[in-house]
Design a protein around this motif. Structure first.
Motif, mmCIF file in Angstrom:
data_model
loop_
_atom_site.group_PDB
_atom_site.id
_atom_site.type_symbol
_atom_site.label_atom_id
_atom_site.label_comp_id
_atom_site.label_asym_id
_atom_site.label_seq_id
_atom_site.Cartn_x
_atom_site.Cartn_y
_atom_site.Cartn_z
ATOM 1 N N ILE A 118 60.196 -9.401 68.121
ATOM 2 C CA ILE A 118 60.693 -8.610 67.042
ATOM 3 C C ILE A 118 61.594 -7.544 67.586
ATOM 4 O O ILE A 118 62.687 -7.148 66.998
ATOM 5 C CB ILE A 118 59.503 -7.977 66.294
ATOM 6 N N ALA A 119 61.214 -6.584 68.305
ATOM 7 C CA ALA A 119 61.808 -5.662 68.999
ATOM 8 C C ALA A 119 63.155 -6.086 69.787
ATOM 9 O O ALA A 119 64.239 -5.447 69.471
ATOM 10 C CB ALA A 119 61.091 -4.830 70.153
ATOM 11 N N SER A 120 63.088 -7.196 70.330
ATOM 12 C CA SER A 120 64.447 -7.519 70.858
ATOM 13 C C SER A 120 65.294 -8.107 69.760
ATOM 14 O O SER A 120 66.589 -7.762 69.942
ATOM 15 C CB SER A 120 64.199 -8.895 71.798
ATOM 16 N N ALA A 121 64.861 -8.659 68.655
ATOM 17 C CA ALA A 121 65.810 -9.262 67.489
ATOM 18 C C ALA A 121 66.194 -7.885 66.958
ATOM 19 O O ALA A 121 67.533 -7.816 66.614
ATOM 20 C CB ALA A 121 64.947 -10.131 66.572
ATOM 21 N N VAL A 122 65.524 -7.102 66.484
ATOM 22 C CA VAL A 122 65.692 -5.565 66.124
ATOM 23 C C VAL A 122 66.895 -4.977 66.682
ATOM 24 O O VAL A 122 68.121 -4.617 65.899
ATOM 25 C CB VAL A 122 64.642 -4.844 65.623
ATOM 26 N N LEU A 123 66.679 -4.919 68.127
ATOM 27 C CA LEU A 123 67.925 -3.798 68.968
ATOM 28 C C LEU A 123 68.884 -4.808 68.829
ATOM 29 O O LEU A 123 70.245 -4.521 69.083
ATOM 30 C CB LEU A 123 67.285 -3.872 70.112
ATOM 31 N N SER A 124 69.024 -6.264 68.792
ATOM 32 C CA SER A 124 70.190 -6.944 69.183
ATOM 33 C C SER A 124 71.115 -6.868 67.745
ATOM 34 O O SER A 124 72.225 -7.167 67.843
ATOM 35 C CB SER A 124 69.792 -8.406 69.437
ATOM 36 N N TRP A 125 70.287 -6.521 66.580
ATOM 37 C CA TRP A 125 71.163 -6.530 65.382
ATOM 38 C C TRP A 125 71.626 -4.988 65.226
ATOM 39 O O TRP A 125 72.801 -4.775 64.942
ATOM 40 C CB TRP A 125 70.182 -6.739 64.330
ATOM 41 N N MET A 126 70.632 -3.868 65.499
ATOM 42 C CA MET A 126 70.967 -2.449 65.376
ATOM 43 C C MET A 126 71.751 -1.719 66.477
ATOM 44 O O MET A 126 72.260 -0.871 66.539
ATOM 45 C CB MET A 126 69.780 -1.745 64.972
ATOM 46 N N GLY A 127 70.934 -2.302 67.815
ATOM 47 C CA GLY A 127 71.768 -1.505 69.032
ATOM 48 C C GLY A 127 72.085 -2.523 70.014
ATOM 49 O O GLY A 127 71.446 -2.581 71.118
ATOM 50 N N PRO A 128 73.118 -3.295 69.904
ATOM 51 C CA PRO A 128 73.189 -4.503 71.065
ATOM 52 C C PRO A 128 73.481 -3.906 72.297
ATOM 53 O O PRO A 128 73.429 -4.537 73.518
ATOM 54 C CB PRO A 128 74.503 -5.268 70.356
ATOM 55 N N ALA A 129 74.068 -2.586 72.416
ATOM 56 C CA ALA A 129 74.316 -1.873 73.918
ATOM 57 C C ALA A 129 73.261 -1.183 74.398
ATOM 58 O O ALA A 129 73.352 -0.643 75.211
ATOM 59 C CB ALA A 129 75.618 -1.178 73.634
ATOM 60 N N SER A 130 72.129 -1.206 73.843
ATOM 61 C CA SER A 130 71.165 -0.547 74.022
ATOM 62 C C SER A 130 70.357 -0.922 75.562
ATOM 63 O O SER A 130 70.330 -2.114 75.584
ATOM 64 C CB SER A 130 69.884 -0.389 72.904
ATOM 65 N N PRO A 131 70.479 -0.021 76.373
ATOM 66 C CA PRO A 131 69.407 -0.353 77.589
ATOM 67 C C PRO A 131 68.416 -1.030 77.439
ATOM 68 O O PRO A 131 67.836 -2.237 78.052
ATOM 69 C CB PRO A 131 69.403 0.667 78.312
ATOM 70 N N MET A 132 67.547 -0.734 76.589
ATOM 71 C CA MET A 132 66.192 -1.031 76.238
ATOM 72 C C MET A 132 66.293 -2.685 75.652
ATOM 73 O O MET A 132 65.515 -3.536 75.907
ATOM 74 C CB MET A 132 65.367 -0.459 75.341
ATOM 75 N N GLY A 133 67.516 -3.052 74.902
ATOM 76 C CA GLY A 133 67.887 -4.187 74.215
ATOM 77 C C GLY A 133 68.059 -5.197 75.617
ATOM 78 O O GLY A 133 67.380 -6.215 75.427
ATOM 79 N N ALA A 134 68.686 -4.639 76.449
ATOM 80 C CA ALA A 134 68.714 -5.647 77.762
ATOM 81 C C ALA A 134 67.619 -5.759 78.237
ATOM 82 O O ALA A 134 67.441 -7.239 78.645
ATOM 83 C CB ALA A 134 69.834 -5.055 78.675
#
Length: 245
Positions: A118-134
């Motif tokens: 869930i966290a990965s999907a949300v960050l991929s939509w809202m903050g694709p450049a986020s370090p935590m997303g990577a």
């Protein structure tokens, strides 16, 4: 009321700590760099238990056995304290407590998978450049890639693989209910056998259809739900498809 608060605190504290231990094992399995905030936080939180165990239980390859054993020990302590909080002797858990601890760890593992997906999907939509997303993508990508081969993004852009993984993980998390009686012990071993079949049958059949059938049957037996059946069939199909290449 006090007992309810105690059980809530025990469940929250031990579930979070168990999740941290499983995340630690997961980061090693995917060879995630330790130089990120998530890994650093996990290492600091769990190091006091994992480091002593690592002296006698070294890691082998991609498997961090010390973290997994620590998660199992944590589950045992959690269950014993949970039973003691309701005025029952912890010895009443022997021997089924050891089986219950295994199912508790499995439930934690599937819950962690749900949270990370869930966290990965949300960050991929809202903050694709986020370090935590990577960081989160590194964790879930090995699980999403086989699904994407079977269910490619619709129109080349709409990726359904996180949703499929989420359904599978949630269905199996709901199926991990720890035994509370002698009869439940037999059901627990039956469920463990079904888990093994869910993994081994697609490997033995080495085809998409065989994997889907085996996974669907296993998912239904474990979760007794439509979502579990569909999720199991999808997981089995992915495994069978990958092995048939």
């Amino acid at each position: 009321m006090f007992g309810d608060i105690t059980r809530f605190l025990l469940d929250t504290i031990f579930s979070l700590f168990g999740a941290a231990l499983l995340l630690r094992a997961w980061t090693q399995a995917v060879r995630l760099s330790p130089r990120n905030p998530l890994s650093q936080a996990i290492f600091q939180l769990t190091g006091w238990l994992v480091h002593p165990l690592r002296r006698v239980i070294p890691a082998t390859g991609y498997i961090d056995w010390s973290s997994l054993v620590a998660a199992y020990v944590t589950a045992l302590v959690y269950l014993f304290l949970l039973v003691a909080s309701v005025g029952v002797s912890p010895m009443a858990l022997v021997p089924m407590g050891f089986v219950a601890a295994l199912f508790t760890v499995l439930k934690w593992a599937f819950n962690v998978l749900v949270w990370v997906t869930i966290a990965s999907a949300v960050l991929s939509w809202m903050g694709p450049a986020s370090p935590m997303g990577a960081v989160l993508n590194t964790l879930v990508d090995p699980l999403l890639r086989p699904i994407r081969r079977v269910v490619p993004p619709l129109g080349g852009r709409l990726d359904l693989s996180p949703l499929i993984l989420l359904v599978i993980a949630q269905a199996y998390a709901d199926g991990c209910i720890w035994p509370a009686s002698q009869k439940d012990i037999m059901n627990a071993w039956k469920t463990a056998l079904i888990y093994a079949i869910a993994v081994l049958a697609p490997a033995l059949t080495a085809c998409t259809a065989g994997g889907a059938v085996a996974g669907g049957v296993a998912g239904h037996e474990i979760t007794h739900s439509t979502a579990g059946t569909i999720g199991g069939a999808a997981a089995g199909a992915v495994i069978g498809h990958e092995l048939s290449k």
